[in-house]
Design a protein around this motif. Structure first.
Motif, PDB file in Angstrom:
ATOM      1  N   ASN A 289      -3.256   4.969 -10.316  1.00 23.92           N
ATOM      2  CA  ASN A 289      -5.316   4.479 -11.088  1.00 23.92           C
ATOM      3  C   ASN A 289      -4.355   3.472 -12.712  1.00 23.92           C
TER       4      ASN A 289
ATOM      5  N   ARG B 167      -2.423   0.287 -15.721  1.00 24.38           N
ATOM      6  CA  ARG B 167      -2.532  -0.512 -14.999  1.00 24.38           C
ATOM      7  C   ARG B 167      -1.705  -1.470 -16.110  1.00 24.38           C
TER       8      ARG B 167
ATOM      9  N   ASN C 297      -6.466   6.080  -0.905  1.00 25.36           N
ATOM     10  CA  ASN C 297      -7.380   7.158  -0.971  1.00 25.36           C
ATOM     11  C   ASN C 297      -7.614   6.574   0.347  1.00 25.36           C
TER      12      ASN C 297
ATOM     13  N   ASP D  98      -4.195  -1.926  -7.633  1.00 22.93           N
ATOM     14  CA  ASP D  98      -5.553  -1.876  -7.099  1.00 22.93           C
ATOM     15  C   ASP D  98      -5.269  -1.701  -6.077  1.00 22.93           C
ATOM     16  N   GLU D  99      -4.289  -2.730  -4.560  1.00 23.22           N
ATOM     17  CA  GLU D  99      -4.223  -1.598  -3.393  1.00 23.22           C
ATOM     18  C   GLU D  99      -3.764  -0.785  -3.467  1.00 23.22           C
TER      19      GLU D  99
ATOM     20  N   ASN E   7      -1.163  -5.118 -11.376  1.00 22.27           N
ATOM     21  CA  ASN E   7      -1.604  -4.678 -11.064  1.00 22.27           C
ATOM     22  C   ASN E   7      -2.560  -4.523 -10.197  1.00 22.27           C
ATOM     23  N   SER E   8      -2.326  -5.802  -9.513  1.00 23.28           N
ATOM     24  CA  SER E   8      -3.265  -6.113  -8.486  1.00 23.28           C
ATOM     25  C   SER E   8      -2.182  -5.449  -7.069  1.00 23.28           C
TER      26      SER E   8
ATOM     27  N   GLU F  79      -4.030   1.750  -4.440  1.00 17.49           N
ATOM     28  CA  GLU F  79      -4.489   2.700  -4.312  1.00 17.49           C
ATOM     29  C   GLU F  79      -5.469   2.817  -3.833  1.00 17.49           C
ATOM     30  N   SER F  80      -6.468   1.492  -3.439  1.00 16.00           N
ATOM     31  CA  SER F  80      -7.523   1.807  -2.226  1.00 16.00           C
ATOM     32  C   SER F  80      -6.077   2.219  -1.200  1.00 16.00           C
TER      33      SER F  80
ATOM     34  N   SER G  24       0.363  -9.339 -13.407  1.00 12.92           N
ATOM     35  CA  SER G  24      -1.098  -9.870 -12.720  1.00 12.92           C
ATOM     36  C   SER G  24      -0.411  -8.757 -11.425  1.00 12.92           C
TER      37      SER G  24
END
Length: 645
Positions: free
Chosen positions: A222, A224, A252, A245-246, A241-242, A248-249, A238
């Motif tokens: 999580n 950033r 999950n 996100d990937e 951070n992307s 983390e997805s 950036s």
């Protein structure tokens, strides 16, 4: 699977970190170059002023030298002293002219100062207007008092000129030291500024990214990072951070993906196990019906089918013939299959009991479809195929509606190919056995050649003659025929024993010499012909067993011909195993006319057999014979045709 991350956009040129670094470096370089150029210019000015001080100081000395030379001329007025005075005056003129115009090459020049330039003009004017004319006048009248009166003023003004130049030189020296100090300060400040900027622009963003990566490695997905700039590190942040996100997805739904992959691997392992089990079963020795029954039972159990059948194409390759079936009635077994436009086919019961289907090679399978007969709601049929040839089809019947998945259809297709290959192997094995039987019969025909046939023909003819003699009560002729019959029977018996011995011949590596010696020994027992065996190099690299066997058969046939036809009392056998393998059998018998023998095909059967055996091992066989000059059989196996033993 998550979509791939978009490629990061490059920042604008004016916002790039490389632009800032290059611009800062260029500014620092320009400042340093300007300061260095300024100090170099000051140094050059100081050098020129130093040269001017030296030459300005020499004006006083040369003025006094002119006075000294004028005094000497007055004491001794001769041409030598006049020249010396003229030389000193010219030297003073040159020095003043050099000071006035300067010489950048030395360097030597007066400072660009109005006071110094005015003082230089005053000194020059005193020399040119007062002292030089006085010196020239003193040379003519030997009166130098006037020149001596102007010397104090000239020296005073020259000293003033030197003082002004030295004062200007001192100020420039101060500026040079000050510039060097400023350059040192600029270097220190520039170094500190560059270190600070590099830390601010590069090191700090890198440390922040490193800290972010370490926290990401600790599964803090999580996290950033703040985007504080629009340069390359801003783009990189950036992208970080992307990526977060990937990750983390992915993290999950990692468990769901692992379960999905595990299920896929389990399905693949199950499919491989099915294929392995089926391949092992199909490779077991069994007849076609037993193999098809086992195949159908395994496929039905695997796919929970309530019925199934296997049909193969008949030799005309137009109709399907039922081989085995499970769970189907006789009426269903005798179903007529019709082609559909999409390549599927369905079964419909007929009273004729005949299964008629179009060319199964045109079926585009696999497909599943429904059939409402006998409680079956679904039927799936697949090709039985070996390479590109369709051998038949097998079908599975389901009492419930069943739609096969892509993986199941692919598995059934593969199983159909395995069954097709197994069927093709069974058929090829049957053809191989049939071919072996044909070859054995051919060998038997070669063995039962004209020796036994001619002997039996001769015996038949003698029996007919004896029958005629008995009918005509010609006892003497019958007595004469009886020894011929006994000799023919003995010869036929020997031929049969020789034939049986040839059939039992089986050679392995290195057995050729032993087999040849046994054949020669048997020939010596069967005939009274003197036999000479000459061997050379048989201990070298041996021939393959098949080649040895054919060579032995050719030798046996040649010796049989010698015994039966040659009427020879000596035969020579020569075997040579060098680069090429050679066999030669020569006798001193009656020989024969080769052209006439070739026309009598019934008597040349043995020679043809020898030629055929030679061709089987790619050897050349040559027969040479003339009436009254014996017969020679020569065989040559080239080195390139030799096979590894």
């Amino acid at each position: 699977m998550a979509p791939p991350l978009p490629a990061p956009e490059q920042p604008a040129l004016r916002r790039r970190l490389s632009t800032r670094i290059i611009a800062s470096s260029v500014v620092a370089l320009l400042v340093v170059l300007a300061m260095i150029s300024w100090t170099l210019w000051l140094s050059w000015q100081l050098e020129g002023s130093g040269g001017a001080i030296n030459d300005a100081g020499s004006l006083r000395m040369r003025a006094n030298l002119v006075a000294v030379e004028l005094s000497a001329l007055r004491a001794m007025p001769d041409k030598n002293h006049r020249d010396r005075v003229q030389k000193q005056i010219q030297a003073q003129d040159d020095t003043l002219a050099l000071l006035k115009r300067g010489n950048p090459a030395r360097p030597l020049f007066l400072p660009d100062d109005k006071t110094i330039q005015a003082q230089m003009s005053l000194v020059l004017r005193i020399w040119q207007d007062q002292m030089r004319p006085a010196a020239l006048s003193a040379m003519d009248r030997t009166e130098n008092q006037r020149y001596l009166d102007h010397i104090p003023e000239f020296i005073t003004q020259a000293n003033q000129l030197v003082s002004l130049i030295e004062k200007d030189n001192s100020s420039k020296t101060y500026l040079l030291r000050l510039s060097q100090g400023i350059l040192i300060v600029i270097a220190c400040i520039g170094m500190l500024a560059m270190i600070y900027l590099l830390y601010l622009w590069i090191i700090f963003p890198v440390l922040r990214l490193q800290h972010g990566l370490s926290r990401m490695a600790a599964h803090e997905f999580n996290l950033r990072l703040p985007v504080e700039s629009q340069d390359e590190f801003g783009v990189l942040t950036s992208g970080f951070n992307s990526m977060a996100d990937e990750l983390e997805s992915l993290y999950n739904d990692l468990e769901a993906r692992v379960n999905e992959k595990t299920a896929q691997l389990a399905a693949q392992n199950k499919e491989l196990a099915i294929l392995y089990d089926m391949a092992a079963f199909l490779n077991q020795p069994s007849d076609i019906e037993t193999m098809c029954q086992g195949f159908l039972d395994r496929v039905m159990a695997q796919f929970n089918a309530e019925g199934g059948s296997i049909r193969t194409l008949d030799p005309s390759r137009e109709n399907l013939t039922m081989v085995v079936s499970r769970g189907l009635s006789t009426a269903h077994d005798n179903a007529e299959h019709c082609m559909k436009a999409d390549g599927c086919f369905c079964g419909t019961a007929t009273r004729s009991g005949e299964i008629v289907i179009g060319d199964i090679r045109q079926l585009d399978m696999p497909h599943s479809f429904k059939c409402a007969e006998e409680g079956f709601r679904s039927l799936a049929a697949f090709r039985i195929q070996a390479r590109d040839e369709v051998l038949g089809s097998f079908s599975l019947h389901f009492q419930q509606t069943r739609a096969l998945s892509v993986e199941e259809r692919h598995l059934l297709e593969t199983l159909g190919q395995h069954l097709g290959i197994a069927l093709e192997n069974r058929r090829l094995s049957a053809k191989a056995r049939q071919l072996a039987m044909v070859q054995e019969r051919a060998l038997l025909a070669e063995g039962l050649h004209d020796s036994i046939a001619q002997s039996l023909n001769f015996l038949n003819l003698q029996l007919q003659l004896m029958d005629q003699a008995i009918i005509h009560n010609n006892r003497q002729e019958a007595i004469e025929i009886l020894p011929l019959l006994q000799a023919g029977i003995r010869e036929t018996y020997q031929d049969v024993r020789e034939l049986l011995g040839n059939f039992r011949s089986k050679l392995t590596k290195g057995d050729l010499l032993t087999a040849v010696e046994d054949t020669v020994a048997r020939f010596r027992r069967q005939s009274s012909v003197e036999t000479v065996l000459i061997t050379e190099g048989l201990a070298n690299s041996p021939l393959a067993p098949e080649q040895q066997l054919q060579i032995l058969f050719i030798l046996q046939e040649a010796l049989s011909n010698v015994r039966k036809h040659s009427q020879a009392d000596k035969v020579e056998i020569r075997l040579e195993n060098s680069r090429d393998f050679r066999l030669q059998v020569s006798d001193n018998g009656v020989g024969f006319d080769q052209e006439e023998a070739s026309r009598r095909s019934s008597e040349s059967f043995g020679r043809r057999i020898m030629h055929e055996r030679a061709q089987r091992i790619n050897a050349t066989l040559e027969l040479r014979s003339r009436p009254g000059h014996g017969t020679s059989v020569s065989l040559c196996l080239p080195a390139e045709e030799r096979q590894a033993a």
